[in-house]
Motif scaffolding. Structure first.
Motif, PDB file in Angstrom:
ATOM      1  N   LYS A  11       6.237   6.823   5.892  1.00 20.19           N
ATOM      2  CA  LYS A  11       5.213   5.851   5.483  1.00 20.19           C
ATOM      3  C   LYS A  11       5.370   4.546   6.256  1.00 20.19           C
ATOM      4  O   LYS A  11       4.408   3.970   6.740  1.00 20.19           O
ATOM      5  N   SER A  12       6.589   4.089   6.366  1.00 23.17           N
ATOM      6  CA  SER A  12       6.856   2.895   7.171  1.00 23.17           C
ATOM      7  C   SER A  12       8.348   2.837   7.494  1.00 23.17           C
ATOM      8  O   SER A  12       9.149   3.541   6.888  1.00 23.17           O
ATOM      9  N   TYR A  13       8.683   1.997   8.458  1.00 25.75           N
ATOM     10  CA  TYR A  13      10.097   1.806   8.778  1.00 25.75           C
ATOM     11  C   TYR A  13      10.288   0.419   9.367  1.00 25.75           C
ATOM     12  O   TYR A  13       9.341  -0.206   9.857  1.00 25.75           O
ATOM     13  N   HIS A  42       3.523  -6.553   7.387  1.00 28.77           N
ATOM     14  CA  HIS A  42       4.680  -5.744   7.010  1.00 28.77           C
ATOM     15  C   HIS A  42       4.862  -5.679   5.496  1.00 28.77           C
ATOM     16  O   HIS A  42       5.346  -4.685   4.964  1.00 28.77           O
ATOM     17  N   LYS A  57       2.995  -2.900   4.228  1.00 29.83           N
ATOM     18  CA  LYS A  57       3.572  -1.598   4.589  1.00 29.83           C
ATOM     19  C   LYS A  57       4.824  -1.272   3.764  1.00 29.83           C
ATOM     20  O   LYS A  57       5.484  -0.259   3.989  1.00 29.83           O
ATOM     21  N   ARG A 102       9.555  -6.650  15.432  1.00 27.77           N
ATOM     22  CA  ARG A 102       8.243  -6.308  14.882  1.00 27.77           C
ATOM     23  C   ARG A 102       7.438  -7.532  14.443  1.00 27.77           C
ATOM     24  O   ARG A 102       6.564  -7.437  13.597  1.00 27.77           O
TER      25      ARG A 102
END
Lengths: 536, 314
Positions: free
Chosen positions: B307-309, A519, A522, A376
């Motif tokens: 929500k996120s990962y 990230h 998030k 990612r």
């Protein structure tokens, strides 16, 4: 059961090892086996006094690096190559940085080399046959094919069509091609050997004097005046060896990514990493020595010097109006034997071996883009595998398009690509980081190191062998970087000429910073994603 | 909000299991889930030689061990990577000839290791603070259930629908038939039937987590090396030739029920996150043999769903 080393129970995933021979051929053909026909022009032209045959010995410097990559690939048998090794040993940002510049360097070559097989393979062979047979039609055809728009058309079809098709095809075609590439590399050597044994230097001199419009002795004198150095010097040979010849090995370590996905890789990796270097050394040494034997080292280097300086004594028969004016070896063969069949076969060897190496050079970049996406650092789109093609389609598209941009630059702005060639420094900067990763791996990732196969646990004087190989890799990479940077360090070239390296080194930093903050916003920071969980 | 940490396919690796136990604290996870395949695949005989030394052969290497201490060190290393080890003489090794004898050997070692793990889990995890779940996978024999049910701290989730802080988790350790015919391989029809039976107990699919060992077919989660008739991987342009080997029943169930999240394992080579309709499906893959805990950290919100990962490498 009792004859087995280990007892195995019925469970999924127990597969046999990939053929070591497959891995060897794959590693051997990635660096173009016949780029030596190009480097015998450039290396002595820029490093006067070099002896290319002796220069091949400098490839021995690459063995410790291959050793380090062997250790890493056996310890961490995963796809992603340097990215995985450095990320786990040092930090993901450094892993991205090193693998990004290594990947882009490989991709840049993919774009540039597409032009090689057209210019020197197709057009050069046609011109050579035309000159040998005094066939102006073939010479005109070669000149027409050398035109910018024709090379653009053929190259576009090659990259966007044939190479892309090959990537998506998803069959064993690539492996078969690897075998063919290695076979045709040797065939080219056999043809050269045939020329030396059956005809020899005298036949070349006769043919050259008859067909070139000038004569052998004139070239020798003019070459010396143009700067050709006939005496073999250690320093020039070393520089030619550690730059052009060692550069030619890049790509032979890609097998680490290939066989890294299955277990029991130590044997096949060892054969691939070290065996491929041995094959390359054998082919290149043969090519350089046979060309010297046929044409004469002094003469060959004289021609290079005349070409480099645009000297008036450079034979008109070599000069192409559009591109490809370098003294490519096919033309030398043409002065010995004008057989279209033999010259055509020699040219075909160069075309095939070079074209297959293009596909090989794109292999690791595709895998690396996939690995960055998987972690990612770049959008996850690039790690999607299209079920229809069973391939990482977006990674392939990204690599192909980037390569195509470099190809367009090669066609329209070769001056920029000339700077891009210095990107090789970036590759070795990446390997300096890899070397540091090797040095610290047993200490920073102790549990990973100690969990590795026994073969990776060897020590010399109490120091882990992987740390020693890491140190040697870093030193060798610094040495090669110095050799490539020499013109800059001595003021012969402006540091601004290294702008591609600066750009390539800067982009991954920007990518990582963006990914880091994205990230973090998030709720799952990148640093947490890669941090080590203590087992105790 | 619920932060869930999922890992799978540890295959007997001592290091990976211990890391999983510590994952809650390390990642700040509220819940721990282990998605199956708890047991190892190989056992290395450590041969006691007449001169007091030991010899172990594995992964193409012959390791000579000069002392008891060296032997213990190698045994520890092998355990970290998921191998079981057994001290024996060359004669004792030669006497192990039948599949039954090999099975007995494995059963003993698997039992010992799992018993030890249950003790460790009970010691390190407070189930009131951090709910933790594990289950056997398709590679685990039926007798593994006994050990998986023995822990007070880690609940065996296999074949159950469990409530976790406002979400429900449907768990199934089976996989579709593999070339190796593993202990818990089942047909697609059987797989579909089992999922349907469990799904009928789920009150709200929009808050349901599928914890199914086998991944859905034809996604990025189920690509494994294609094998020829000799179990040898075939080659492809990008290295190994990969083919989908997941379960069509799982794919169909996810399409039909559209749970919030689907967690999978089984295929070690292929870890990724993909969307099937509204469902986020994750396969973390596995690097148990390197002592690496591959996992997934998922942040779930009662209102927003996932929500996120992130896929983690710990």
């Amino acid at each position: 059961m009792a004859t087995q080393d280990v007892f195995v129970r019925k469970s999924s995933g127990l597969t046999r090892q990939i053929s070591p021979r497959d891995a060897l051929m794959y590693a051997a053909m990635n660096p173009g086996l016949l780029y030596s026909l190009v480097y015998i022009i450039y290396a002595p032209a820029f490093y006067e006094g070099a002896h290319m045959g002796i220069g091949v010995l400098w490839v021995l410097l690459m063995f410790p690096i291959a050793g380090l990559i062997w250790y890493f690939s056996v310890s961490m048998p995963r796809s992603g190559g340097e990215y995985v090794y450095i990320s786990r040993s040092l930090h993901p940002s450094l892993g991205l940085w090193a693998s990004f510049i290594i990947s882009v360097t490989g991709i840049s070559w993919l774009g540039v080399i597409t032009d090689w097989w057209m210019t020197w393979g197709v057009n050069g062979t046609l011109r050579a046959i035309g000159v040998a047979n005094e066939n102006q039609g073939l010479i005109d055809l070669a000149n027409n094919l050398d035109q910018q728009w024709v090379r653009l058309l053929i190259g576009s079809i090659s990259i966007l069509g044939l190479t892309t098709w090959l990537f998506f095809k998803g069959t064993r075609t690539m492996m078969r091609l690897s075998y063919w590439a290695v076979a045709f590399g040797w065939l080219a050597i056999l043809i050269l050997l045939g020329f030396v044994i059956l005809s020899g230097r005298d036949a070349f001199v006769d043919g050259f004097n008859r067909l070139s419009g000038t004569d052998y002795e004139t070239i020798l004198v003019a070459g010396q005046n143009a700067g050709a150095v006939f005496k073999v010097t250690f320093f020039a040979t070393m520089l030619a060896g550690v730059t052009y010849i060692c550069l030619n090995t890049l790509g032979s370590t890609y097998s680490a990514s290939l066989a890294g996905e299955i277990r029991g890789v130590s044997r096949s990796q060892a054969l691939a990493l070290f065996g491929s270097l041995a094959i390359q050394m054998a082919i290149w040494f043969s090519a350089y020595q046979l060309l010297y034997a046929l044409v004469g080292r002094d003469f060959l280097h004289s021609m290079n010097a005349l070409w480099l300086n645009g000297d008036a004594a450079y034979p008109a028969s070599f000069a192409a109006p559009n591109a490809g004016a370098e003294p490519f070896p096919t033309m030398y063969l043409a002065f010995v034997n004008g057989s279209p069949l033999i010259l055509g076969l020699f040219g075909f060897c160069f075309i095939l071996v070079t074209w297959v190496s293009i596909a090989g050079l794109a292999f690791a970049p595709i895998r690396n883009v996939f690995a960055w996406s998987f972690d990612r650092i770049i959008p996850t789109k690039f790690s999607e595998i299209k079920t229809r093609y069973r391939a990482p389609a977006w990674s392939i598209v990204a690599v192909i398009l980037t390569a195509y941009i470099f190809f367009l630059l090669q066609i329209y702005r070769p001056d920029i690509v000339a700077n891009i060639l210095y990107s090789i420094i970036a590759w070795f900067l990446g390997w300096i980081v890899l070397g540091i990763a090797g040095m610290v791996y047993p200490y920073r990732r102790k549990e990973l190191y100690e969990a590795g196969p026994p073969a990776t646990q060897k020590r010399i004087g109490g120091i882990p062998l992987i740390s020693i190989l890491g140190l040697v890799t870093a030193v060798v990479s610094i040495f090669i970087s110095w050799a490539v940077l020499k013109p800059f360090l001595e003021g012969d070239a402006p540091w601004s000429g290294l702008w591609p390296v600066y750009v390539m080194a800067g982009i991954p930093v920007v990518i990582y910073v963006i990914a880091h903050y994205y990230h973090k916003s998030k709720g799952i920071p990148l640093s947490l994603q890669f941090s080590q969980v203590p087992p105790e | 909000m619920l932060k869930l940490f999922f890992a799978t396919d540890l295959h007997g690796s001592e290091t990976v299991f211990r890391k999983w136990l510590n994952a809650s604290k390390h990642y700040g996870a509220d819940v721990l889930v282990m998605g199956g395949d708890l047991t190892g695949k190989m056992l290395v005989p450590v041969i006691a030689e007449p001169n007091g030394t030991f010899t172990a052969r594995f992964e193409g290497s012959v390791v000579k061990l000069g002392s008891e201490r060296e032997a213990e060190k190698v045994e520890k290393t092998l355990r970290a990577r998921g191998y079981y080890t057994e001290r024996m003489t060359a004669e004792e090794k030669a006497a192990i000839q039948t599949p039954e004898q090999v099975n007995e050997l494995f059963q003993r070692h698997i039992g010992d290791v799992l018993t030890n793990w249950v003790g460790l889990a009970d010691e390190r995890i407070d189930p009131q603070k951090t709910p933790a779940f594990w289950m056997p996978g398709n590679d685990d024999h039926e007798f593994v259930d006994t050990y998986a049910n023995a822990s007070k701290a880690v609940q065996n989730a296999d074949g159950k629908v469990l409530e976790i802080d406002g979400f429900t988790m449907l768990s199934l350790g089976n996989a579709n038939i593999t070339p190796w015919n593993c202990p818990r391989d089942v047909t697609e029809e059987e797989m579909a039937r089992k999922i349907d039976e469990l799904a009928a107990q789920v009150p709200d699919m929009s808050k349901c987590i599928f914890n199914i060992h086998g991944p859905p077919w034809g996604t990025n989660l189920d690509l494994a090396p294609e094998l020829d008739e000799d179990f040898t991987p075939t080659m492809d342009i990008g290295g190994l030739k990969l083919v989908p080997v997941g379960s069509t029943a799982v794919l169909e169930a996810i399409r039909r029920y559209q749970p919030l999240l689907a967690l999978h394992g089984h295929i070690h080579e292929c870890s990724a996150g993909v969307k099937i309709g509204r469902t986020l499906c994750i396969n973390t893959g596995s690097e148990y043999s390197e002592g690496v805990l591959r996992g997934s950290l998922v942040v779930l919100d009662q209102k927003k769903g996932v929500k996120s990962y992130a896929l983690t490498v710990g």
